[in-house]
Design an enzyme around this catalytic site. Structure first.
Site, PDB file in Angstrom:
ATOM      1  N   SER A 150       0.851  -1.191   0.000  1.00 15.64           N
ATOM      2  CA  SER A 150       0.000   0.000   0.000  1.00 15.64           C
ATOM      3  C   SER A 150       0.886   1.240   0.000  1.00 15.64           C
ATOM      4  O   SER A 150       2.027   1.189   0.486  1.00 15.64           O
ATOM      5  CB  SER A 150      -0.857   0.015   1.273  1.00 15.64           C
ATOM      6  OG  SER A 150      -1.444   1.284   1.465  1.00 15.64           O
ATOM      7  N   TYR A 163      -1.437  -0.071  10.272  1.00 14.03           N
ATOM      8  CA  TYR A 163      -1.557  -0.560   8.895  1.00 14.03           C
ATOM      9  C   TYR A 163      -0.268  -0.253   8.102  1.00 14.03           C
ATOM     10  O   TYR A 163       0.240  -1.092   7.371  1.00 14.03           O
ATOM     11  CB  TYR A 163      -2.773   0.114   8.264  1.00 14.03           C
ATOM     12  CG  TYR A 163      -3.080  -0.245   6.842  1.00 14.03           C
ATOM     13  CD1 TYR A 163      -3.634  -1.485   6.513  1.00 14.03           C
ATOM     14  CD2 TYR A 163      -2.858   0.679   5.805  1.00 14.03           C
ATOM     15  CE1 TYR A 163      -3.953  -1.792   5.194  1.00 14.03           C
ATOM     16  CE2 TYR A 163      -3.177   0.369   4.488  1.00 14.03           C
ATOM     17  CZ  TYR A 163      -3.717  -0.861   4.183  1.00 14.03           C
ATOM     18  OH  TYR A 163      -4.030  -1.170   2.876  1.00 14.03           O
TER      19      TYR A 163
HETATM   20  P1  NAD Z   1     -11.930  -5.142   1.177  1.00 10.75           P
HETATM   21  O1  NAD Z   1     -12.162  -4.859   2.622  1.00 10.75           O
HETATM   22  O2  NAD Z   1     -12.903  -4.634   0.172  1.00 10.75           O
HETATM   23  O3  NAD Z   1     -11.773  -6.724   0.945  1.00 10.75           O
HETATM   24  C1  NAD Z   1     -10.900  -7.480   1.734  1.00 10.75           C
HETATM   25  C2  NAD Z   1     -11.294  -8.949   1.645  1.00 10.75           C
HETATM   26  O4  NAD Z   1     -10.363  -9.683   2.472  1.00 10.75           O
HETATM   27  C3  NAD Z   1     -12.706  -9.246   2.213  1.00 10.75           C
HETATM   28  O5  NAD Z   1     -13.424 -10.070   1.296  1.00 10.75           O
HETATM   29  C4  NAD Z   1     -12.434  -9.979   3.526  1.00 10.75           C
HETATM   30  O6  NAD Z   1     -13.422 -10.932   3.880  1.00 10.75           O
HETATM   31  C5  NAD Z   1     -11.092 -10.648   3.222  1.00 10.75           C
HETATM   32  N1  NAD Z   1     -10.367 -11.015   4.441  1.00 10.75           N
HETATM   33  C6  NAD Z   1     -10.202 -10.269   5.563  1.00 10.75           C
HETATM   34  N2  NAD Z   1      -9.548 -10.970   6.503  1.00 10.75           N
HETATM   35  C7  NAD Z   1      -9.259 -12.183   5.955  1.00 10.75           C
HETATM   36  C8  NAD Z   1      -8.609 -13.336   6.433  1.00 10.75           C
HETATM   37  N3  NAD Z   1      -8.116 -13.384   7.687  1.00 10.75           N
HETATM   38  N4  NAD Z   1      -8.487 -14.398   5.615  1.00 10.75           N
HETATM   39  C9  NAD Z   1      -9.007 -14.370   4.353  1.00 10.75           C
HETATM   40  N5  NAD Z   1      -9.663 -13.306   3.846  1.00 10.75           N
HETATM   41  C10 NAD Z   1      -9.784 -12.216   4.648  1.00 10.75           C
HETATM   42  O7  NAD Z   1     -10.456  -4.595   0.887  1.00 10.75           O
HETATM   43  P2  NAD Z   1      -9.768  -4.092  -0.472  1.00 10.75           P
HETATM   44  O8  NAD Z   1      -9.841  -2.623  -0.503  1.00 10.75           O
HETATM   45  O9  NAD Z   1     -10.278  -4.879  -1.627  1.00 10.75           O
HETATM   46  O10 NAD Z   1      -8.247  -4.467  -0.159  1.00 10.75           O
HETATM   47  C11 NAD Z   1      -7.591  -5.590  -0.733  1.00 10.75           C
HETATM   48  C12 NAD Z   1      -6.102  -5.456  -0.443  1.00 10.75           C
HETATM   49  O11 NAD Z   1      -5.608  -4.245  -1.022  1.00 10.75           O
HETATM   50  C13 NAD Z   1      -5.757  -5.374   1.051  1.00 10.75           C
HETATM   51  O12 NAD Z   1      -4.565  -6.075   1.295  1.00 10.75           O
HETATM   52  C14 NAD Z   1      -5.561  -3.891   1.272  1.00 10.75           C
HETATM   53  O13 NAD Z   1      -4.735  -3.625   2.381  1.00 10.75           O
HETATM   54  C15 NAD Z   1      -4.932  -3.488  -0.039  1.00 10.75           C
HETATM   55  N6  NAD Z   1      -5.056  -2.057  -0.323  1.00 10.75           N
HETATM   56  C16 NAD Z   1      -6.284  -1.473  -0.501  1.00 10.75           C
HETATM   57  C17 NAD Z   1      -6.368  -0.102  -0.756  1.00 10.75           C
HETATM   58  C18 NAD Z   1      -7.684   0.623  -0.985  1.00 10.75           C
HETATM   59  O14 NAD Z   1      -7.666   1.856  -1.105  1.00 10.75           O
HETATM   60  N7  NAD Z   1      -8.816  -0.076  -1.054  1.00 10.75           N
HETATM   61  C19 NAD Z   1      -5.189   0.657  -0.822  1.00 10.75           C
HETATM   62  C20 NAD Z   1      -3.963   0.022  -0.636  1.00 10.75           C
HETATM   63  C21 NAD Z   1      -3.913  -1.337  -0.394  1.00 10.75           C
END
Ligand code: NAD
Length: 257
Positions: A150, A163
């Site tokens: 991230s 985070y």
């Molecule tokens: P989201 O919350 O929409 O989806 C996350 C998914 O991970 C969910 O379906 C949840 O059930 C699953 N999850 C959570 N804990 C889990 C576990 N212990 N085992 C298996 N599955 C699990 O999040 P997102 O925005 O799609 O993020 C996806 C990835 O991208 C993450 O690693 C997040 O840190 C990273 N990210 C997101 C953003 C953003 O702006 N959305 C920015 C930088 C990085």
């Protein structure tokens, strides 16, 4: 001159495990890799999310399998990998996407519970999922791993210590895994998204004033879409990126430039 050796984006015959694919970025990544021909495994904590993602992708003509899996528990990952090996023969691609966060807060207010919650999934989960899957890839002639880092793991924004530290760990591990596993033909890269419109940032976007300030820090003047991340991940698992390993690619509309 006409080139006949342009890279193929065809993933036909490949098996891709996407953790946290029940929603958000992971679901879109599974859809894109599946559309390129891969058999995709939706590995998520929540059974309802797994079932609805499998149903959605199947309706799109994608071969999708569901696996309820908690990446923060190594045993759960071992069980998931065993099932995938039995049904699909092996794993070619791992997308370490499962991730959680906690609301922003000053370090003085961070609890041990909040630290453990985030680090168990984002760092420990990614570490042991990679360990277990890479062991399997090693036996099957290599593979590709893409880690979800991230912008918060590269920049040092105030109030994002928990985070941010977990994602900085992901960035660091990407290089170490790349070096340790290169000899077995396993390429390990990462993407570092900025702000992507998913449930993870919905509270931040709900605060209009805050959302406007953040938008001004993005040179391309828009928040990212899940497809912006999925398309770069597709590149990282195809022939086009054969000579890349240990790389962390920002996907942030220029925010970190
Ligand atoms: P989201 O919350 O929409 O989806 C996350 C998914 O991970 C969910 O379906 C949840 O059930 C699953 N999850 C959570 N804990 C889990 C576990 N212990 N085992 C298996 N599955 C699990 O999040 P997102 O925005 O799609 O993020 C996806 C990835 O991208 C993450 O690693 C997040 O840190 C990273 N990210 C997101 C953003 C953003 O702006 N959305 C920015 C930088 C990085």
């Amino acid at each position: 001159m006409f080139r006949e050796d342009l890279p193929s984006y065809d993933l036909d015959g490949k098996v891709a495990v996407v953790t946290g694919a029940g929603a958000g970025i992971g679901l879109e990544v599974a859809g894109v890799l599946g559309s390129a021909g891969a058999k995709v495994v939706i590995a998520d904590l929540k059974k309802e999310a797994v079932d609805s993602a499998v149903e959605k992708l199947t309706q799109e003509g994608i071969t999708a399998l569901g696996a309820v899996c908690d990446v923060s528990a190594r045993d759960s990952v071992v069980e998931m990998v065993k099932t995938v090996e039995e049904t699909c023969g092996g794993i070619d691609i791992l997308i370490n996407n499962a991730g959680v966060t906690v609301p922003e807060s000053p370090i003085f207010e961070v609890t041990e519970k909040a630290w453990d919650f985030v680090h168990d999934v984002d760092l420990k989960g990614l570490y042991f999922t990679s360990q277990v899957v890479a062991e399997s890839m090693k036996e099957h002639g290599g593979g590709r791993i893409v880690n979800l880092c991230s912008a918060a793991g590269i920049m040092t924004p105030k109030y994002v210590s928990v985070y941010g530290a977990a994602k900085a760990g992901v960035r660091h591990l990407t290089g170490i895994m790349a070096k340790e596993w290169a000899r077995w033909g396993i390429n390990v890269n990462a993407v570092a998204p900025g702000y992507i419109k998913t449930d993870m940032i919905k509270d931040m976007l709900a605060n209009e004033k805050n959302a406007e300030v953040v938008l001004k820090s993005i040179p391309l003047r828009r928040y990212g879409e899940v497809k912006d991340v999925a398309r770069v991940i597709l590149f990282l698992v195809t022939e086009a990126s054969e000579y890349l390993t240990g790389l962390v690619i920002p996907i942030d509309g220029g925010m970190m430039a």
